[in-house]
Write a protein that holds these residues in place. Structure first.
Motif, mmCIF file in Angstrom:
data_model
loop_
_atom_site.group_PDB
_atom_site.id
_atom_site.type_symbol
_atom_site.label_atom_id
_atom_site.label_comp_id
_atom_site.label_asym_id
_atom_site.label_seq_id
_atom_site.Cartn_x
_atom_site.Cartn_y
_atom_site.Cartn_z
ATOM 1 N N UNK A 167 -11.841 14.046 18.674
ATOM 2 C CA UNK A 167 -11.833 12.598 18.480
ATOM 3 C C UNK A 167 -12.030 12.334 16.991
ATOM 4 N N UNK A 168 -11.072 11.643 16.381
ATOM 5 C CA UNK A 168 -11.129 11.429 14.928
ATOM 6 C C UNK A 168 -10.431 10.113 14.604
ATOM 7 N N UNK A 169 -11.134 9.214 13.935
ATOM 8 C CA UNK A 169 -10.578 7.890 13.672
ATOM 9 C C UNK A 169 -11.059 7.378 12.332
ATOM 10 N N UNK A 170 -10.153 6.772 11.569
ATOM 11 C CA UNK A 170 -10.502 6.107 10.318
ATOM 12 C C UNK A 170 -10.081 4.643 10.397
ATOM 13 N N UNK A 171 -11.002 3.773 10.034
ATOM 14 C CA UNK A 171 -10.687 2.356 9.915
ATOM 15 C C UNK A 171 -9.943 2.194 8.592
ATOM 16 N N UNK A 172 -8.755 1.584 8.620
ATOM 17 C CA UNK A 172 -7.870 1.612 7.462
ATOM 18 C C UNK A 172 -7.674 0.217 6.868
ATOM 19 N N UNK A 173 -8.019 0.078 5.580
ATOM 20 C CA UNK A 173 -7.729 -1.174 4.896
ATOM 21 C C UNK A 173 -6.399 -1.035 4.152
ATOM 22 N N UNK A 174 -6.010 -2.067 3.431
ATOM 23 C CA UNK A 174 -4.711 -2.081 2.749
ATOM 24 C C UNK A 174 -4.587 -0.923 1.766
ATOM 25 N N UNK A 175 -5.604 -0.711 0.942
ATOM 26 C CA UNK A 175 -5.543 0.321 -0.083
ATOM 27 C C UNK A 175 -5.443 1.718 0.532
ATOM 28 N N UNK A 179 -2.061 4.189 0.151
ATOM 29 C CA UNK A 179 -2.122 5.533 -0.416
ATOM 30 C C UNK A 179 -1.700 6.586 0.596
ATOM 31 N N UNK A 180 -2.137 6.409 1.834
ATOM 32 C CA UNK A 180 -1.754 7.365 2.884
ATOM 33 C C UNK A 180 -0.239 7.368 3.061
ATOM 34 N N UNK A 181 0.360 6.185 3.096
ATOM 35 C CA UNK A 181 1.813 6.084 3.253
ATOM 36 C C UNK A 181 2.537 6.708 2.071
ATOM 37 N N UNK A 229 -4.977 -7.189 11.535
ATOM 38 C CA UNK A 229 -5.296 -5.849 11.018
ATOM 39 C C UNK A 229 -4.027 -5.010 10.884
ATOM 40 N N UNK A 230 -3.211 -4.982 11.928
ATOM 41 C CA UNK A 230 -2.013 -4.141 11.913
ATOM 42 C C UNK A 230 -0.911 -4.702 11.023
ATOM 43 N N UNK A 231 -0.811 -6.031 10.911
ATOM 44 C CA UNK A 231 0.155 -6.611 9.967
ATOM 45 C C UNK A 231 -0.182 -6.175 8.546
ATOM 46 N N UNK A 232 -1.462 -6.039 8.266
ATOM 47 C CA UNK A 232 -1.901 -5.590 6.942
ATOM 48 C C UNK A 232 -1.416 -4.169 6.661
ATOM 49 N N UNK A 233 -1.425 -3.335 7.693
ATOM 50 C CA UNK A 233 -0.940 -1.965 7.539
ATOM 51 C C UNK A 233 0.571 -1.948 7.312
ATOM 52 N N UNK A 234 1.287 -2.838 7.981
ATOM 53 C CA UNK A 234 2.733 -2.946 7.773
ATOM 54 C C UNK A 234 3.021 -3.314 6.320
ATOM 55 N N UNK A 235 2.268 -4.272 5.794
ATOM 56 C CA UNK A 235 2.475 -4.693 4.407
ATOM 57 C C UNK A 235 2.174 -3.547 3.433
ATOM 58 N N UNK A 236 1.116 -2.805 3.714
ATOM 59 C CA UNK A 236 0.754 -1.678 2.849
ATOM 60 C C UNK A 236 1.840 -0.611 2.862
ATOM 61 N N UNK A 237 2.340 -0.309 4.051
ATOM 62 C CA UNK A 237 3.394 0.687 4.192
ATOM 63 C C UNK A 237 4.665 0.244 3.470
ATOM 64 N N UNK A 259 2.863 9.255 -8.207
ATOM 65 C CA UNK A 259 1.830 9.725 -7.284
ATOM 66 C C UNK A 259 0.472 9.740 -7.974
ATOM 67 N N UNK A 260 0.436 10.194 -9.216
ATOM 68 C CA UNK A 260 -0.825 10.219 -9.961
ATOM 69 C C UNK A 260 -1.315 8.800 -10.257
ATOM 70 N N UNK A 261 -0.379 7.906 -10.542
ATOM 71 C CA UNK A 261 -0.743 6.529 -10.884
ATOM 72 C C UNK A 261 -1.246 5.749 -9.679
ATOM 73 N N UNK A 262 -0.532 5.850 -8.564
ATOM 74 C CA UNK A 262 -0.833 4.993 -7.426
ATOM 75 C C UNK A 262 -1.764 5.611 -6.389
ATOM 76 N N UNK A 263 -1.868 6.944 -6.385
ATOM 77 C CA UNK A 263 -2.701 7.608 -5.390
ATOM 78 C C UNK A 263 -3.837 8.384 -6.025
ATOM 79 N N UNK A 264 -3.490 9.334 -6.917
ATOM 80 C CA UNK A 264 -4.523 10.169 -7.518
ATOM 81 C C UNK A 264 -5.197 11.011 -6.455
#
Length: 275
Positions: A167-175, A179-181, A229-237, A259-264
């Motif tokens: 069982x593994x879950x992360x609550x995901x905000x826009x940032x 970065x994950x995307x 919450x999920x619309x926010x993830x769509x916008x981030x992606x 990648x270095x600039x936006x994710x690091x």
């Protein structure tokens, strides 16, 4: 740190944050391990049942198997995104991959190779003797999927057994999701030579609405909350895809710089707070 590890004979080895990377740090863990098999996981993943490790280790009866990958799932909890709740439709069956004629694998397209390499160190077990000969690459992310690629290229057998779950879950905000995307787009482009852009945002958003409206166990307010919450993830992606596409047209050097600039450093997930 609680001293429970002393009771169970667990040795804790501390790594200076400045020396950390996902590849070398895990290689160090393998070096320090004393057993015949090494289990990789994370501090916020927990076994779904008591047979978790037993299911995984059973595959090593086959001497050609060098690694077994289980599944990470998000169990149903009110504080978690309901669109990620684990609701299996059928029982998983173990799948073994091996290319004894390694050209059968190396001559596949990058996208086809990647389909065999969805490896995940949140829940993976290794035969230590083989792992020492086939270490992770020194990387900040994607060390697991590239290890699976190296193992298949070398002619080894790997197993996916999604009956063995954590069982593994992360609550995901826009940032975090941006970065994950971006990391996923970067990984596919650099290591597998293809770009897999996210689905159409309009269709994705409509799917979110329909799925949540059909969830009778949620109140109206909860449905609205999780839509937002999920619309926010769509916008981030979508933002990640637009920026990545612009840089991919300029070539690998521009992709590396972006990648270095936006994710690091890869984003660190947080747990949803129980109410």
């Amino acid at each position: 740190m609680p001293d429970w590890h002393i009771e169970f004979g667990v040795k804790v080895h501390h790594v200076d944050p400045k020396d950390f990377n996902h590849g070398d740090t895990r290689n160090l863990g393998v070096d320090l391990a004393k057993g015949e098999f090494v289990q990789m996981t994370t501090q916020d993943a927990t076994a779904v049942d008591e047979l978790w490790l037993e299911k995984m280790v059973s595959h090593f009866d086959d001497p050609e198997v060098v690694g077994v990958c289980g599944q990470q799932v998000a169990l149903e909890k009110k504080e978690r995104n309901p669109l990620q709740w684990f609701r299996p439709q059928s029982e998983a069956k173990p799948i073994k991959y091996q290319f004894k004629n390694t050209e059968d694998f190396t001559q596949l397209s990058g996208k086809e190779q990647h389909s065999y390499c969805n490896w995940d160190d949140v829940n993976a077990m290794y035969r230590k003797s083989a792992k020492l000969k086939l270490p992770f690459k020194k990387l900040m992310f994607s060390e697991d999927t590239l290890w699976a690629k190296d193992a298949l290229t070398a002619g080894h057998a790997i197993v996916y057994d999604y009956r063995a779950r954590v069982d593994h879950y992360h609550h995901q905000d826009f940032d975090f999701y941006f970065k994950r995307s971006y990391i996923i787009l970067y990984q596919n482009y650099k290591f597998y030579n293809y770009i897999n852009y996210p689905r159409n945002p309009i269709k994705w958003s409509l799917e979110i609405v329909v799925r949540l409206l059909r969830m009778g166990e949620l109140g109206f307010g909860e449905k609205i909350k999780w839509m937002s919450y999920n619309f926010n993830l769509v916008r981030a992606s979508r933002k990640a895809a637009k920026i990545f596409s612009r840089n991919a047209k300029k070539g690998i050097e521009s992709v590396e710089a972006s990648q270095k600039k936006y994710v690091g450093f890869p984003p660190q997930g947080v747990q949803a707070k129980s109410k």
